[in-house]
Write a protein that holds these residues in place. Structure first.
Motif, PDB file in Angstrom:
ATOM      1  N   ASP A 102       0.861  -1.189   0.000  1.00 13.04           N
ATOM      2  CA  ASP A 102       0.000   0.000   0.000  1.00 13.04           C
ATOM      3  C   ASP A 102       0.890   1.230   0.000  1.00 13.04           C
ATOM      4  O   ASP A 102       1.989   1.215   0.558  1.00 13.04           O
ATOM      5  CB  ASP A 102      -0.953   0.000   1.205  1.00 13.04           C
ATOM      6  N   THR A 103       0.427   2.286  -0.638  1.00 12.14           N
ATOM      7  CA  THR A 103       1.229   3.494  -0.758  1.00 12.14           C
ATOM      8  C   THR A 103       0.322   4.690  -1.018  1.00 12.14           C
ATOM      9  O   THR A 103      -0.834   4.535  -1.443  1.00 12.14           O
ATOM     10  CB  THR A 103       2.254   3.360  -1.897  1.00 12.14           C
TER      11      THR A 103
ATOM     12  N   VAL B 265       0.940  10.228 -13.454  1.00  7.60           N
ATOM     13  CA  VAL B 265       1.130   9.343 -12.307  1.00  7.60           C
ATOM     14  C   VAL B 265       0.438   8.020 -12.631  1.00  7.60           C
ATOM     15  O   VAL B 265      -0.781   7.996 -12.863  1.00  7.60           O
ATOM     16  CB  VAL B 265       0.568   9.945 -11.016  1.00  7.60           C
ATOM     17  N   SER B 266       1.206   6.937 -12.652  1.00  9.12           N
ATOM     18  CA  SER B 266       0.675   5.616 -12.992  1.00  9.12           C
ATOM     19  C   SER B 266       0.727   4.705 -11.774  1.00  9.12           C
ATOM     20  O   SER B 266       1.489   4.944 -10.822  1.00  9.12           O
ATOM     21  CB  SER B 266       1.462   4.999 -14.150  1.00  9.12           C
ATOM     22  N   ALA B 267      -0.072   3.634 -11.820  1.00 17.92           N
ATOM     23  CA  ALA B 267      -0.117   2.683 -10.707  1.00 17.92           C
ATOM     24  C   ALA B 267       1.153   1.832 -10.709  1.00 17.92           C
ATOM     25  O   ALA B 267       1.459   1.187 -11.720  1.00 17.92           O
ATOM     26  CB  ALA B 267      -1.346   1.793 -10.825  1.00 17.92           C
TER      27      ALA B 267
ATOM     28  N   ARG C 240      -6.480  -1.422  -5.546  1.00 21.83           N
ATOM     29  CA  ARG C 240      -7.720  -0.651  -5.518  1.00 21.83           C
ATOM     30  C   ARG C 240      -7.449   0.708  -4.881  1.00 21.83           C
ATOM     31  O   ARG C 240      -6.573   0.855  -4.035  1.00 21.83           O
ATOM     32  CB  ARG C 240      -8.808  -1.393  -4.726  1.00 21.83           C
ATOM     33  N   ILE C 241      -8.236   1.687  -5.292  1.00 23.96           N
ATOM     34  CA  ILE C 241      -8.098   3.039  -4.776  1.00 23.96           C
ATOM     35  C   ILE C 241      -8.790   3.111  -3.422  1.00 23.96           C
ATOM     36  O   ILE C 241      -9.999   2.874  -3.311  1.00 23.96           O
ATOM     37  CB  ILE C 241      -8.701   4.071  -5.748  1.00 23.96           C
ATOM     38  N   ALA C 242      -8.020   3.423  -2.380  1.00 30.43           N
ATOM     39  CA  ALA C 242      -8.565   3.496  -1.026  1.00 30.43           C
ATOM     40  C   ALA C 242      -8.959   4.919  -0.630  1.00 30.43           C
ATOM     41  O   ALA C 242      -9.799   5.100   0.262  1.00 30.43           O
ATOM     42  CB  ALA C 242      -7.558   2.947  -0.017  1.00 30.43           C
TER      43      ALA C 242
ATOM     44  N   LEU D  51      -3.309   3.900  -2.716  1.00 28.87           N
ATOM     45  CA  LEU D  51      -3.462   2.656  -3.472  1.00 28.87           C
ATOM     46  C   LEU D  51      -3.165   1.474  -2.561  1.00 28.87           C
ATOM     47  O   LEU D  51      -2.118   1.431  -1.916  1.00 28.87           O
ATOM     48  CB  LEU D  51      -2.527   2.649  -4.677  1.00 28.87           C
ATOM     49  N   VAL D  52      -4.107   0.526  -2.504  1.00 21.49           N
ATOM     50  CA  VAL D  52      -3.967  -0.691  -1.703  1.00 21.49           C
ATOM     51  C   VAL D  52      -3.818  -1.867  -2.660  1.00 21.49           C
ATOM     52  O   VAL D  52      -4.653  -2.063  -3.553  1.00 21.49           O
ATOM     53  CB  VAL D  52      -5.183  -0.892  -0.775  1.00 21.49           C
TER      54      VAL D  52
END
Length: 321
Positions: free
Chosen positions: A87-88, A184-186, A191-193, A212-213
């Protein structure tokens, strides 16, 4: 006939003595039942004392009685928190205006998907300038090489022309890297928290954009008393009961903190679930039971008392002939 005065004086002396004797008799008679009752009570208490001592000796709640399986399981049951393996919080790497925000709360994204884009017109213009300078440097280098074949210029001028080409190429690479900061990319699938910004908002460098989780197997975080450290080992089995689902899941101890909390006298532990479960989400809570390595052979015998037998093992046992 009058009595002698000596008789009257003797009678007067005896009257107080008789009254005193009567008073003592009355007091003694009134205290006798109470003394008998106290004696009976003491006798009954003495008779009941062996029974009380016997009950105290055989009572399972006293410290002199060895703890049973239930007490042992309570000693190794801890509160747990489910956490994602990755997660970040993704932040803006430059200042600018947020031009595009294609994700919202709860969206699933794959690795490399676009999460946000800032206005990149200035950065794109710098790339165009760098491309033009690189083309000019290449033309000048070709001209110097042609002149060198005619002995019109020296080797130094040819080397300087080649260096100008390399310098222009480096400027183009720098401009391209600055342009890449606009998007900005994953970094991983998940999933978006949380979404921290809104479209068309002006951002400074370092402004949080989204949380992002990651997908995949969840981690289990728990704290255990430091006195249990000698009995803890990486790879030890756990049984995790999640409050939100009411189900049990198998896990394995994966990490033991190298430092003990001196105030709480606990050590932080991490475990990983054996498999991914769609019904589980980060942030869920529950309890976990540490299964000692020495008790693995007898786990099936004590599973109903400590909850160490998983649902999968139970179904496999029922399906076997």
């Amino acid at each position: 006939m009058a009595r002698p005065s000596g008789d009257r004086h003797g009678q007067a002396r005896r009257t107080p003595l008789v009254a005193t004797a009567l008073t003592l008799l009355l007091v003694a008679s009134s205290h006798a039942p109470a003394s008998n009752a106290q004696s009976a009570t003491a006798t009954n208490g003495a008779d009941a004392l062996p029974g009380l001592q016997s009950a105290a000796t055989t009572s399972p709640g006293l410290a002199t009685t060895p703890p049973g399986p239930a007490a042992a399981s309570d000693a190794t049951r801890f509160r747990v928190l489910l956490a994602p393996s990755q997660d970040t919080t993704l932040s803006s790497r430059m200042e600018g205006t947020l031009e595009e925000l294609p994700v919202s709360l709860g969206d699933s994204v794959a690795e490399g998907d676009l999460l946000a884009r800032l206005d990149c017109r200035i950065e794109q213009a710098r790339i165009n300038v760098a491309n033009t300078e690189l083309s000019m440097a290449r033309l000048n280098n070709e001209a110097k090489q042609n002149l060198r074949r005619l002995d019109a210029v020296g080797d130094l001028e040819v080397a300087l022309a080649r260096a100008e080409v390399e310098k222009a190429q480096s400027a183009l690479n720098l401009a391209a890297a600055q342009r890449d900061r606009c998007a900005v990319s994953a970094p991983f699938a998940g999933r978006i928290a949380r979404v921290h910004v809104k479209p068309f908002q002006t951002l400074a460098a370092g402004t949080p954009l989204v949380d992002l989780v990651g997908d995949g197997v969840l981690k289990v975080r728990l704290n255990a008393p430091s006195r249990l450290l000698p009995s803890l080992a990486v790879g030890q089995a756990l049984e995790v009961s999640v409050n939100e689902t009411g189900q049990r899941y198998a896990a394995t101890l994966s990490a033991i903190n190298a430092r003990v909390d001196a105030v709480a006298q606990t050590v932080e532990l991490e475990a990983r679930l054996e498999a991914a479960h769609d019904e589980l989400s980060p942030g869920m809570t529950g309890t976990a039971i540490l299964i000692p390595a020495s008790g693995a052979a007898t786990g099936s015998a004590t599973g109903s008392e400590t909850g160490a037998v998983t649902d999968t093992e139970t179904e496999a046992a029922e399906a076997s002939p």
